[in-house]
Write an enzyme that holds these catalytic residues in place. Sequence first.
Site, PDB file in Angstrom:
ATOM      1  N   ASP A  32       0.823  -1.215   0.000  1.00 33.98           N
ATOM      2  CA  ASP A  32       0.000   0.000   0.000  1.00 33.98           C
ATOM      3  C   ASP A  32       0.853   1.258   0.000  1.00 33.98           C
ATOM      4  O   ASP A  32       0.509   2.258  -0.640  1.00 33.98           O
ATOM      5  CB  ASP A  32      -0.926   0.013   1.227  1.00 33.98           C
ATOM      6  CG  ASP A  32      -2.009  -1.049   1.143  1.00 33.98           C
ATOM      7  OD1 ASP A  32      -2.162  -1.638   0.051  1.00 33.98           O
ATOM      8  OD2 ASP A  32      -2.691  -1.286   2.154  1.00 33.98           O
ATOM      9  N   LEU A  82     -38.018  -5.736 -14.155  1.00 33.52           N
ATOM     10  CA  LEU A  82     -38.295  -7.162 -14.305  1.00 33.52           C
ATOM     11  C   LEU A  82     -39.620  -7.521 -13.652  1.00 33.52           C
ATOM     12  O   LEU A  82     -40.041  -6.893 -12.681  1.00 33.52           O
ATOM     13  CB  LEU A  82     -37.180  -8.001 -13.661  1.00 33.52           C
ATOM     14  CG  LEU A  82     -35.788  -7.911 -14.274  1.00 33.52           C
ATOM     15  CD1 LEU A  82     -34.797  -8.691 -13.423  1.00 33.52           C
ATOM     16  CD2 LEU A  82     -35.786  -8.435 -15.700  1.00 33.52           C
ATOM     17  N   LYS A 123     -29.966 -10.825  -7.097  1.00 33.65           N
ATOM     18  CA  LYS A 123     -30.721  -9.585  -7.303  1.00 33.65           C
ATOM     19  C   LYS A 123     -30.260  -8.610  -6.221  1.00 33.65           C
ATOM     20  O   LYS A 123     -30.725  -8.653  -5.095  1.00 33.65           O
ATOM     21  CB  LYS A 123     -32.225  -9.822  -7.214  1.00 33.65           C
ATOM     22  CG  LYS A 123     -33.045  -8.568  -7.499  1.00 33.65           C
ATOM     23  CD  LYS A 123     -34.534  -8.822  -7.370  1.00 33.65           C
ATOM     24  CE  LYS A 123     -35.318  -7.551  -7.674  1.00 33.65           C
ATOM     25  NZ  LYS A 123     -34.964  -6.427  -6.779  1.00 33.65           N
ATOM     26  N   ARG A 144     -30.853   5.060 -13.320  1.00 32.35           N
ATOM     27  CA  ARG A 144     -31.990   4.532 -14.069  1.00 32.35           C
ATOM     28  C   ARG A 144     -33.068   5.586 -14.273  1.00 32.35           C
ATOM     29  O   ARG A 144     -33.662   5.686 -15.341  1.00 32.35           O
ATOM     30  CB  ARG A 144     -32.568   3.314 -13.341  1.00 32.35           C
ATOM     31  CG  ARG A 144     -33.756   2.687 -14.054  1.00 32.35           C
ATOM     32  CD  ARG A 144     -34.290   1.482 -13.274  1.00 32.35           C
ATOM     33  NE  ARG A 144     -35.385   0.866 -13.980  1.00 32.35           N
ATOM     34  CZ  ARG A 144     -36.654   1.287 -13.940  1.00 32.35           C
ATOM     35  NH1 ARG A 144     -36.966   2.344 -13.209  1.00 32.35           N
ATOM     36  NH2 ARG A 144     -37.600   0.669 -14.611  1.00 32.35           N
ATOM     37  N   LYS A 299     -32.447 -15.712 -15.866  1.00 29.30           N
ATOM     38  CA  LYS A 299     -32.476 -15.268 -17.259  1.00 29.30           C
ATOM     39  C   LYS A 299     -32.262 -16.462 -18.184  1.00 29.30           C
ATOM     40  O   LYS A 299     -31.476 -17.364 -17.859  1.00 29.30           O
ATOM     41  CB  LYS A 299     -31.360 -14.246 -17.532  1.00 29.30           C
ATOM     42  CG  LYS A 299     -31.403 -12.996 -16.669  1.00 29.30           C
ATOM     43  CD  LYS A 299     -30.183 -12.119 -16.935  1.00 29.30           C
ATOM     44  CE  LYS A 299     -30.175 -10.899 -16.042  1.00 29.30           C
ATOM     45  NZ  LYS A 299     -28.951 -10.091 -16.214  1.00 29.30           N
ATOM     46  N   LYS A 323     -38.005 -13.349  -6.125  1.00 25.20           N
ATOM     47  CA  LYS A 323     -37.821 -12.732  -4.817  1.00 25.20           C
ATOM     48  C   LYS A 323     -37.764 -13.793  -3.714  1.00 25.20           C
ATOM     49  O   LYS A 323     -38.410 -14.838  -3.799  1.00 25.20           O
ATOM     50  CB  LYS A 323     -38.953 -11.738  -4.525  1.00 25.20           C
ATOM     51  CG  LYS A 323     -39.121 -10.649  -5.586  1.00 25.20           C
ATOM     52  CD  LYS A 323     -37.948  -9.699  -5.629  1.00 25.20           C
ATOM     53  CE  LYS A 323     -37.947  -8.724  -4.479  1.00 25.20           C
ATOM     54  NZ  LYS A 323     -38.995  -7.709  -4.556  1.00 25.20           N
ATOM     55  N   CYS A 467     -31.555   2.888  32.788  1.00 26.42           N
ATOM     56  CA  CYS A 467     -31.874   2.700  34.204  1.00 26.42           C
ATOM     57  C   CYS A 467     -30.687   3.187  35.022  1.00 26.42           C
ATOM     58  O   CYS A 467     -29.539   2.815  34.749  1.00 26.42           O
ATOM     59  CB  CYS A 467     -32.152   1.223  34.486  1.00 26.42           C
ATOM     60  SG  CYS A 467     -32.155   0.807  36.243  1.00 26.42           S
ATOM     61  N   CYS A 473     -29.554  -2.866  40.030  1.00 26.10           N
ATOM     62  CA  CYS A 473     -30.667  -3.371  39.221  1.00 26.10           C
ATOM     63  C   CYS A 473     -30.410  -4.838  38.896  1.00 26.10           C
ATOM     64  O   CYS A 473     -29.381  -5.186  38.313  1.00 26.10           O
ATOM     65  CB  CYS A 473     -30.795  -2.558  37.936  1.00 26.10           C
ATOM     66  SG  CYS A 473     -32.080  -3.156  36.824  1.00 26.10           S
TER      67      CYS A 473
END
EC number: 6.5.1.2
Length: 823
Positions: A32, A82, A123, A144, A299, A323, A467, A473
């Site tokens: 890097d 679709l 999807k 789109r 497809k 779906k 609280c 507690c």
Amino acid sequence: MNPTAQRIHELTDLLNRYAYEYYTLDAPSIPDAEYDRLFRELEALERNHPELKLPDSPTQRVGGEPLAGFAEVRHEVPMLSLTNAFSPQDENGVFDHAEMYAFDQRVRDGLDGGNPEYVIEPKFDGLAISLLYRDGVLVQAATRGDGTTGEDVTRNVKTVSNIPLRLHGENVPELIEVRGEVLMLKADFAGLNKRQAENGQKPFANPRNAAAGSLRQLDSRITAQRKLHFFPYSIARQQGGFEAEEHIQELAYFQELGFSLPNGNFGCFKNIGEVLAFYEHMQQKRPELPYEIDGMVVKVNSLAQQRELGFISRAPRWAVAHKFPAEEALTIVEAIDVQIGRTGAVTPVARLQPVFVGGVTVTNATLHNQDEVSRKDVRVGDTVVVRRAGDVIPEVVRVIFERRPMQETAVAVSDGIGHQQDDLFAETPSAKQTESVPLHKPYRLPARCPICRSEIEREEGEAVARCSGGMLCQAQRAQGLIHFASRKAMDIDGLGEKQIEQLVAQDLVRHFADLYRIDIPTLQKMKETADKGSSENENGDAETVSGDLSKYNTQNGKKQPTKWAQNILAGIESGKTPELARFLFALGIRHVGERTAKTLAQAFGTLERVRRAPEPVLACLPDIGTVVARSIAHFFAQAEQQAMIDELLAAGVAPQAQAVSLPAAQYAGPQRWITRLPGFKISENKAQALWELAGQSIEGLQNDKALPADWQAWRSKAQNTALLENLKTFFAQMPSEDEAAQGSDGINKAVAGKTFVLTGTLPTFKRDQAQALIEAAGGKVSGSVSKKTDYVVAGEAAGSKLEKANALGVSVLSEAELLTLLC
């Protein structure tokens, strides 16, 4: 071409190739630091010669000046949607694939009985965009929009690291328009929301919203910071280059051109049965994916068959969005109550009519906090939308207000001359009227904790109420002790949640140190009381009440504890010498998870140094911002917390010191910790100047009267005077650079910086134990195998990780070989 222009060309080509290796191939060929050096060289050349900057320069990935707005782009080929298909699951998890069989039949009918192959791919739950390349160079990117007209987001898209600015390979076309999805990986989304919270900004609801909002920023520099990702899925138009005959070939072509693919998560299959089997496999795999998907796209593989099938309305006949089962469902809120967490966080919870959603039956859903309850206006009796995604806790998304239960109530009506309906002196009585109002009032958190009756408080700027009872507690005490004893914390073997809940409920254990005072009589008393409660239980469900504390021997009429009690005591004793990071994590400090606890241990080496670490120093450490640093410092500043730690040490708990591999002194230089002083705003450059004016000493900062007035005003406050003195003492007691170097020498050089992946069941060690050994030696442990992985440590029943390691040529070690490497 002059030397400067030639060098700019060389650097642009080099850096684009290195970025492709890093982001797409996951196989960087240079460190890097070397990439950064070349990048800075290119930046300097372009700054001095802007006319020579190339259109595919990687410097465009950092963004530029904000735009006034986005220009419109008309799509040459419309971006269509679709048709959806659903496969609901019954309560046994069995899918009903009727809609997909119907799709397959329609395709066959359209092909006159032909046998189509299908490609199935994720999807993605992101934002669809279109990328236009001319002669291999990215020239335009558009959203789109409405399918016909979108927005020009070219500058923003150029900041997405895995989108090639210039296409790769031998078959670069003259023109190609690539369609695909911009999204945000789950890990990047979590990091973004963490930064949003630390900066006091509203978090994003989900990765899709974050991706969409980031891509549509007018300031592309903001987009560059958001770590977006892109996957291609179709070619809208193309001139020249490789001419595919099948969609699966298009996907391979994308990879050749330099795009990333969701490898392992798509495939080509001969029939619909194989497609549906892969769909079910992906539905199970969904929670483990690094990105969000809400289904699979199926497809027809043959492009000729796609053309033959054509389109209907605004969708292709040859594709369908399959779906996943709904992860949202409607149900009714039966009650709202609260849960108390180990840090006192008060979380309102909706008790629901049981509803099947996301593969499980849901009866409870979080409402997060009072602000969320009020914003959504959730009330008892409401019909609500419940969402469950993967292993995420179910939540109430919204209320269906049209279904809210209402009641009629009388209202006073004027008679027109000032008299009301109930006025006895009115000359003309008014007609009675009613209005419809909600049956239930808006929900408000209780004023007091339902467990300990302590006040519930909410600090200014905090979304969560808490609280105030602390360890008084019972709920906080139980949750805190469960966390303390858990496997990733103190790892007290044999002491489970049910035992701790019984010990707390019977007031036998109140503090962490009390665990180390437990003896056989205490365990006997706990068991006897639990058994008594069990026998009085209407259902007689002894196992539910007493958990696994149910076995006794009887000798001479007297009950004797069996091995469970000795096991608990042995587990408590063996856990007295934890690693420092585990001990810090076990304390339950707010905002301190496993990773932060490890950072603290690696930075300071001993518990005493962590206890004394000032807030500005903590804030300088990697991955620890001001919010986390403030929380850590506040914890150790409380006398009761220091007393609690002292009690643990007195009880024989001895957290193990470790080598300092992230020396705090190196991260907390004066120019850095000065900028993190509470209530004093200053840049690092000015902080460095202030440090030099003070003679490069904290004493100078404390006493020099020639320093700027704003500094003198700040240091004059009592709490700041004390903080400077604390800083001086702390740095004086920190190890010298030589000592830190000696500590670093303890790191195993064969392991330091190496990435390990653990898979399968090891013969001797638990995974956590093996991970601790590797990290103590300076190595890193990852959850997935990639080309960056150095070693895979494989035990019995090692699965796909081992297969991937062999495929990538990653070295595979047994446990014995790992121990040899560590020695």
